[in-house]
Design an enzyme around this catalytic site. Structure first.
Site, PDB file in Angstrom:
ATOM      1  N   HIS B 117       0.807  -1.227   0.000  1.00  0.00           N
ATOM      2  CA  HIS B 117       0.000   0.000   0.000  1.00  0.00           C
ATOM      3  C   HIS B 117       0.843   1.281   0.000  1.00  0.00           C
ATOM      4  CE1 HIS B 117      -3.339   2.623   1.719  1.00  0.00           C
ATOM      5  NE2 HIS B 117      -3.934   2.021   0.719  1.00  0.00           N
ATOM      6  N   LYS B 119       3.021   4.471  -1.190  1.00  0.00           N
ATOM      7  CA  LYS B 119       2.966   5.340  -2.370  1.00  0.00           C
ATOM      8  C   LYS B 119       4.180   6.259  -2.269  1.00  0.00           C
ATOM      9  CE  LYS B 119      -1.564   5.186  -0.632  1.00  0.00           C
ATOM     10  NZ  LYS B 119      -2.005   4.051  -1.329  1.00  0.00           N
ATOM     11  N   ASP B 124      17.104   9.249  -8.047  1.00  0.00           N
ATOM     12  CA  ASP B 124      18.568   9.365  -7.973  1.00  0.00           C
ATOM     13  C   ASP B 124      19.092   9.195  -6.545  1.00  0.00           C
ATOM     14  OD1 ASP B 124      18.673   9.726 -10.697  1.00  0.00           O
ATOM     15  OD2 ASP B 124      18.790  11.912 -10.604  1.00  0.00           O
TER      16      ASP B 124
END
Lengths: 231, 231
Positions: B117, B119, B124
């Site tokens: 779940h 996000k 870099d």
């Protein structure tokens, strides 16, 4: 140097390190830490969370409200009606609650409802909790989730400002006291659920013992009906 | 002082301010900023995102992979099969992809699947994007969402470590190359969808013109069948 001077000196010379950690889930320890942060509130608690179905987190919010913390909650209108939702229990217990107005944006196709999908809280205007983590049991026990805990003043200010903006917007869109409405919706929804349960039960028993089912359903339905009759 | 000395002097005396901002949604501008951060990757891109259905974000990831950025993606096994999912398109285009093994935790009651779940993404090894924001169209166009953009070294380190840990865990649980599996699952799922579509079409036309429907369905189904026969 004791007294106030001592406190000031201690703060200046040995400043308390600012909270700055990441809670990772699944983890009951992380869930306990989150509850501790919420439970640490002494003045204000602003919560802006999509799903709240974890009874322990809800208990922390109710306790905070009970000890005089100004608790405000913004949540999603759809998840508020989910089976395990703690939203209406909290609203009933005095947590000031708003749900999104769920206005439907016409975008050519069929309108699709909006979600109040944030998952963040601000404790005493000082500590921000923010991430993917909803306040649900599965989020703590099963899912891969994150929650930043930070006293970064820039982030706290940004999320506070968004909370106030949403609070104003959602309050303006509410045609009546949202808290009253929230409790009323819950009552209606409970009634609907009972009726759906009966309908399913009746269908499954239709062939065999339809009279028994009808009698037991009348026993279930009658207290609610009497209440509505009086209301 | 030009050349390398000049660059070092400029960095020391006029350091570039560290990225530290909050993207708030709904907002197409915020979505554009998110795409720009992803598009700015020159070496690595670690993405750990529950839902990816926004074709524009997916295009940024595919472009990054095409120009030699090491793009790795961890996502959820269930949402990867959603209608608008961009996951298999990206896997096919060379984005190294893992989904959660979705092991079922037995907790007395019926087992319930786990969700990956998170996000978040790390550009870099330097910039963290993290919040409630899934990479979906509705998240940017309709929902109330947040995404922190930060170069805070502590947060970047924490989220990077969690990415590596999950990558190892999910890779170990994969019985065969996940990327191959992902593409194969998508082919199967597409076939299932076609069959379901035909079944629904057939049902709705059953009474009237069943022969016409059967003929058109055979036209639809045959190219796929031929492909599968060759594969």
């Amino acid at each position: 140097a004791g007294g106030l001077v001592g406190v000031v000196e201690e703060e200046l010379l040995q400043p308390r390190p600012l909270a700055h950690e990441v809670l990772l889930f699944p983890s009951d320890e992380a869930r306990q830490k989150l509850c501790s942060w919420i439970g640490s509130a002494t003045t204000t608690l602003e919560c802006c969370v999509f799903v709240i179905s974890d009874a322990r987190v809800a208990a922390e919010l109710k306790e905070a409200a009970a000890r005089g913390v100004a608790v405000r909650l913004i949540t999603d209108d759809k998840t508020a009606l989910d089976g395990g939702s703690q939203v209406f229990g909290m609203a009933s217990a005095g947590v000031e609650t708003l749900v999104d107005p769920d206005y439907e944006l016409k975008s050519g196709a069929a309108p699709v409802p909006r979600h109040m999908h944030h998952k963040y809280a601000i404790v005493d205007g000082r500590v921000l909790l923010c991430g993917s983590y909803n306040w649900s049991y599965s989020a703590s026990a099963r899912n891969n989730e994150n929650c930043v805990v930070t006293e970064d003043v820039y982030l706290v200010a940004k999320y506070s400002a968004e909370f106030e903006r949403l609070w104003r917007e959602f309050k303006a869109a509410a045609p009546l006291s949202q808290q009253q409405a929230a409790i009323r919706i819950q009552q209606i929804e409970r009634g609907n659920r009972e009726r759906r349960r009966f309908a399913a039960m009746a269908r499954s028993h239709r062939a065999a013992n339809v009279f028994d089912v009808a009698r037991s359903a009348m026993d279930i339905a009658s207290p609610g009906n009497r209440k509505r009759g009086r209301g």
